[in-house]
Design an enzyme around this catalytic site. Structure first.
Site, PDB file in Angstrom:
ATOM      1  N   GLY A  67       7.545   7.809   5.878  1.00 21.16           N
ATOM      2  CA  GLY A  67       6.544   8.468   5.035  1.00 21.16           C
ATOM      3  C   GLY A  67       7.089   9.612   4.199  1.00 21.16           C
ATOM      4  O   GLY A  67       6.325  10.287   3.508  1.00 21.16           O
ATOM      5  N   GLY A 126       2.572   3.782   1.504  1.00 23.72           N
ATOM      6  CA  GLY A 126       3.131   4.077   2.823  1.00 23.72           C
ATOM      7  C   GLY A 126       3.514   5.535   2.982  1.00 23.72           C
ATOM      8  O   GLY A 126       3.574   6.070   4.090  1.00 23.72           O
ATOM      9  N   ARG A 160       2.682  13.592  -8.883  1.00 23.16           N
ATOM     10  CA  ARG A 160       2.766  12.866 -10.146  1.00 23.16           C
ATOM     11  C   ARG A 160       1.400  12.538 -10.697  1.00 23.16           C
ATOM     12  O   ARG A 160       0.396  12.543  -9.986  1.00 23.16           O
ATOM     13  CB  ARG A 160       3.665  11.634 -10.000  1.00 23.16           C
ATOM     14  CG  ARG A 160       2.975  10.402  -9.520  1.00 23.16           C
ATOM     15  CD  ARG A 160       3.971   9.238  -9.529  1.00 23.16           C
ATOM     16  NE  ARG A 160       3.405   8.131  -8.783  1.00 23.16           N
ATOM     17  CZ  ARG A 160       4.091   7.070  -8.383  1.00 23.16           C
ATOM     18  NH1 ARG A 160       5.367   6.969  -8.644  1.00 23.16           N
ATOM     19  NH2 ARG A 160       3.493   6.102  -7.725  1.00 23.16           N
ATOM     20  N   LYS A 203       3.853  11.831  -3.606  1.00 22.40           N
ATOM     21  CA  LYS A 203       4.829  10.901  -3.029  1.00 22.40           C
ATOM     22  C   LYS A 203       5.680  11.704  -2.042  1.00 22.40           C
ATOM     23  O   LYS A 203       6.144  12.790  -2.389  1.00 22.40           O
ATOM     24  CB  LYS A 203       5.700  10.360  -4.171  1.00 22.40           C
ATOM     25  CG  LYS A 203       6.452   9.090  -3.875  1.00 22.40           C
ATOM     26  CD  LYS A 203       6.862   8.471  -5.208  1.00 22.40           C
ATOM     27  CE  LYS A 203       7.935   7.428  -5.062  1.00 22.40           C
ATOM     28  NZ  LYS A 203       8.260   6.832  -6.380  1.00 22.40           N
ATOM     29  N   GLY A 209       0.816  -1.220   0.000  1.00 14.71           N
ATOM     30  CA  GLY A 209       0.000   0.000   0.000  1.00 14.71           C
ATOM     31  C   GLY A 209       0.843   1.259   0.000  1.00 14.71           C
ATOM     32  O   GLY A 209       2.068   1.219   0.085  1.00 14.71           O
ATOM     33  N   ASP A 252       7.019   4.150 -10.791  1.00 13.19           N
ATOM     34  CA  ASP A 252       7.920   4.014  -9.649  1.00 13.19           C
ATOM     35  C   ASP A 252       9.386   4.016 -10.049  1.00 13.19           C
ATOM     36  O   ASP A 252      10.059   2.987 -10.098  1.00 13.19           O
ATOM     37  CB  ASP A 252       7.558   2.784  -8.808  1.00 13.19           C
ATOM     38  CG  ASP A 252       6.471   3.131  -7.808  1.00 13.19           C
ATOM     39  OD1 ASP A 252       6.021   4.295  -7.800  1.00 13.19           O
ATOM     40  OD2 ASP A 252       6.053   2.257  -7.030  1.00 13.19           O
ATOM     41  N   ASP A 259       4.073  -4.851  -7.417  1.00 14.21           N
ATOM     42  CA  ASP A 259       3.413  -3.608  -7.011  1.00 14.21           C
ATOM     43  C   ASP A 259       3.923  -2.422  -7.832  1.00 14.21           C
ATOM     44  O   ASP A 259       3.357  -1.334  -7.756  1.00 14.21           O
ATOM     45  CB  ASP A 259       3.627  -3.337  -5.514  1.00 14.21           C
ATOM     46  CG  ASP A 259       5.090  -3.342  -5.132  1.00 14.21           C
ATOM     47  OD1 ASP A 259       5.762  -4.371  -5.350  1.00 14.21           O
ATOM     48  OD2 ASP A 259       5.578  -2.315  -4.628  1.00 14.21           O
ATOM     49  N   ARG A 294      -2.291  -1.455 -10.043  1.00  8.35           N
ATOM     50  CA  ARG A 294      -1.080  -2.256 -10.215  1.00  8.35           C
ATOM     51  C   ARG A 294      -1.450  -3.729 -10.234  1.00  8.35           C
ATOM     52  O   ARG A 294      -2.539  -4.112  -9.789  1.00  8.35           O
ATOM     53  CB  ARG A 294      -0.134  -2.015  -9.027  1.00  8.35           C
ATOM     54  CG  ARG A 294       0.119  -0.557  -8.728  1.00  8.35           C
ATOM     55  CD  ARG A 294       0.409  -0.350  -7.235  1.00  8.35           C
ATOM     56  NE  ARG A 294       0.506   1.094  -6.909  1.00  8.35           N
ATOM     57  CZ  ARG A 294       1.629   1.765  -6.853  1.00  8.35           C
ATOM     58  NH1 ARG A 294       2.776   1.148  -7.037  1.00  8.35           N
ATOM     59  NH2 ARG A 294       1.632   3.045  -6.586  1.00  8.35           N
TER      60      ARG A 294
HETATM   61  P1  AMP Z   1       8.827   0.949  -3.478  1.00  2.00           P
HETATM   62  O1  AMP Z   1       9.974   0.022  -3.371  1.00  2.00           O
HETATM   63  O2  AMP Z   1       9.221   2.408  -3.502  1.00  2.00           O
HETATM   64  O3  AMP Z   1       7.910   0.600  -4.614  1.00  2.00           O
HETATM   65  O4  AMP Z   1       7.989   0.826  -2.131  1.00  2.00           O
HETATM   66  C1  AMP Z   1       7.565  -0.401  -1.620  1.00  2.00           C
HETATM   67  C2  AMP Z   1       6.654  -0.173  -0.432  1.00  2.00           C
HETATM   68  O5  AMP Z   1       7.343   0.509   0.610  1.00  2.00           O
HETATM   69  C3  AMP Z   1       5.421   0.635  -0.716  1.00  2.00           C
HETATM   70  O6  AMP Z   1       4.385   0.101   0.058  1.00  2.00           O
HETATM   71  C4  AMP Z   1       5.814   2.024  -0.244  1.00  2.00           C
HETATM   72  O7  AMP Z   1       4.690   2.811   0.098  1.00  2.00           O
HETATM   73  C5  AMP Z   1       6.643   1.711   0.979  1.00  2.00           C
HETATM   74  N1  AMP Z   1       7.638   2.754   1.292  1.00  2.00           N
HETATM   75  C6  AMP Z   1       8.770   3.053   0.632  1.00  2.00           C
HETATM   76  N2  AMP Z   1       9.435   4.058   1.220  1.00  2.00           N
HETATM   77  C7  AMP Z   1       8.702   4.433   2.302  1.00  2.00           C
HETATM   78  C8  AMP Z   1       8.842   5.410   3.348  1.00  2.00           C
HETATM   79  N3  AMP Z   1       9.902   6.244   3.401  1.00  2.00           N
HETATM   80  N4  AMP Z   1       7.879   5.483   4.282  1.00  2.00           N
HETATM   81  C9  AMP Z   1       6.801   4.661   4.256  1.00  2.00           C
HETATM   82  N5  AMP Z   1       6.615   3.715   3.328  1.00  2.00           N
HETATM   83  C10 AMP Z   1       7.546   3.593   2.359  1.00  2.00           C
HETATM   84 MG    MG Z   2       6.330   1.102  -5.512  1.00  2.00          MG
END
Ligand code: AMP
Ligand code: MG
Length: 469
Positions: free
Chosen positions: A120, A86, A170, A107, A84, A251, A241, A177
């Site tokens: 976050g 995050g 964005r 983002k 989800g 992404d 995802d 997805r």
């Molecule tokens: P990604 O590898 O960027 O596609 O992210 C994979 C998952 O990690 C997704 O659920 C993102 O929302 C979560 N995520 C990545 N970076 C952060 C962050 N700094 N804080 C919270 N969730 C994150």
């Molecule tokens: Mg992602």
């Protein structure tokens, strides 16, 4: 300018409320605009002058709540039932000038119920990186999410070192997805899965049956990955995802453009086994689509064996569609001249000679016009490339057509790093100049030689990209 009301729809939240958590972005008391995509703003009916001033709170999500979307996903092959958004929020959907809906999404807008251990947040560098890479892909004619703006938050983001924080706005034709369908399937609620599929069909493939939905995603992804391969793009983290139903690239984390041609090229620091290497991308896309098929299975047919055989049959077309698109694209890069054997021989020569992918195709049009030196000088094996160029020229390649499909300017790794380092330190000049080059990638322009040249050897040998952005 006072109040401007922007009407955002919430089709996703209405269709699948179980997958949409209403949530507010973190407060940004002093937003500072770093970069704004004015043409894109206008296409979305947003006034650039307003976005630059009174619209800044809107651009960081401080005007109205958004939703954090639920999704699951296979990350490096391992399944996570609950990922989800995050650190992201869907603000809602807007109508683009083309008449179709676009998601407006943030983002780096703060923790959500999906944040798990994450903060976050997002740092300026990686958000500028997504901006420049996605806009370069768009200019190359490759389906992608777009970047509307990067806004500095003034907050400090703690990574290995303290970094300045930012929010990226964005735009995507949707954020559905493969992992969205995995999530819906995993809930065990057949009605939710059906509503999600109906929503995806209405949004992307109107009038399709559920099986046709799957077939269209297979076709869109085969075409997309072929286009990546034809410009040397390495996504870097093709988890389920991070793969869209629309067929847009999404992404931009550890992605990069390949320099010397080598199918085993990996830049991502966490991809130890090369799962997402350049040459693996088609097979991984097919693997991800198999996961989508599994999620959609109950919608294909009541009888499970029948559903499986329909899914297998549809998935089996991926390879042929990819190969066709890849070969057609390579032939276009070669000016309409080249059969499978000529292409294979070329790639073998480029691999053995560590030839820069973008430079070679760009320089080859001069060889079609009679001057082979710019292209042949990239090789050590001169006899090999002379022989190949001779065979190729005998097929009468069209040099002008080559110049229309082979980019001169791509966001090369050393250029991107240089622009991000300056941008993070407050100097956006290098980023603006890089954007100027890569958003008009075709045709040499005087004064931009710097942006067409490969990285210095010592840079390329050790280059790594990072996921923990
Ligand atoms: P990604 O590898 O960027 O596609 O992210 C994979 C998952 O990690 C997704 O659920 C993102 O929302 C979560 N995520 C990545 N970076 C952060 C962050 N700094 N804080 C919270 N969730 C994150
Ligand atoms: Mg992602």
């Amino acid at each position: 300018m006072g109040t401007v009301s922007i009407s955002l729809s919430s089709d996703f939240a209405r269709a699948v409320p179980e997958m949409a958590v209403s949530w507010e972005a973190a407060r940004v008391p002093q937003p500072a605009l770093l970069v704004l995509n004015e043409p894109l703003a206008k296409e979305l009916g947003l006034d650039p002058a307003w976005l630059r001033s009174d619209g800044l709170p809107f651009l960081v999500g401080n005007e109205a709540p958004g939703v954090a979307q639920a999704y699951a996903g296979h990350q490096f092959g391992g399944y996570s039932p609950r990922l989800g958004d995050g650190r992201a929020l869907l603000l809602g959907e807007l109508t683009h000038a083309d008449g179709h809906l676009r998601d407006l999404h943030l983002k780096g807008s703060g923790r959500t119920p999906f944040a798990r251990g994450g903060d976050g947040l997002a740092a300026v560098g990686p958000m500028l990186r997504e901006y420049v890479l996605s806009e370069a892909m768009h200019a190359l004619g490759i389906p992608t999410t777009r970047s509307l703006a990067v806004v500095a938050t003034g907050a400090v983001v703690h990574r290995e070192t303290p970094l300045p924080g930012a929010v990226l706005a964005r735009v995507a034709s949707s954020h559905l997805r493969v992992g969205s369908f995995q999530y819906a399937r995993n809930t065990g609620d057949p009605d939710l899965l059906r509503r999600l599929a109906d929503h995806a069909i209405a949004r992307h493939y109107p009038g399709s049956t559920y099986l046709e939905l799957f077939e269209q995603v297979v076709a869109a992804q085969a075409a997309l990955v072929a286009q990546w391969m034809l410009v040397g793009f390495i996504h870097g983290v093709m988890n389920t995802d991070n793969m869209t139903i629309s067929g847009e690239t999404i992404d931009y984390g550890p992605c990069a453009f390949m320099e010397a041609y080598d199918p085993a090229t990996v830049y991502s620091s966490i991809d130890h086994r090369g799962r997402y290497a350049y040459g693996n991308q088609p097979i991984i896309a097919e693997w991800n689509l198999a996961r989508l098929a599994e999620a959609l299975l109950p919608l294909f047919a009541d009888d499970e064996d029948r559903a499986v055989s329909l899914a297998v049959e549809a998935l089996r077309t991926f390879e042929g569609q990819f190969e066709r698109a890849w070969l057609d694209g390579l032939q276009a890069k070669l000016g309409g001249a080249g059969d499978v054997q000529l292409v294979k021989d070329l790639l073998a020569l480029m691999h053995a000679n560590h030839v820069d992918f973008t430079s070679f195709f760009h320089r080859l049009s001069a060889a079609a016009r009679g001057d082979a030196e710019p292209a042949r000088s990239l090789f050590l094996d001169l006899a090999g490339i002379d022989d190949w160029i001779g065979r190729w020229r005998a097929l009468a390649p069209d040099a002008d057509a080559m110049d229309r499909v082979n980019p001169v300017y791509v966001p090369r790794n050393h250029l991107v790093e240089e622009a991000l380092a300056a941008g993070s330190a407050g100097d956006l000049g290098p980023l603006e100049r890089l954007l100027e080059a890569v958003t008009a990638p075709y045709g040499e322009r005087p004064g931009l030689e710097y942006f067409a040249a490969p990285a210095p050897q010592d840079f390329s040998a050790t280059y790594q990209t990072f996921c923990g952005t």
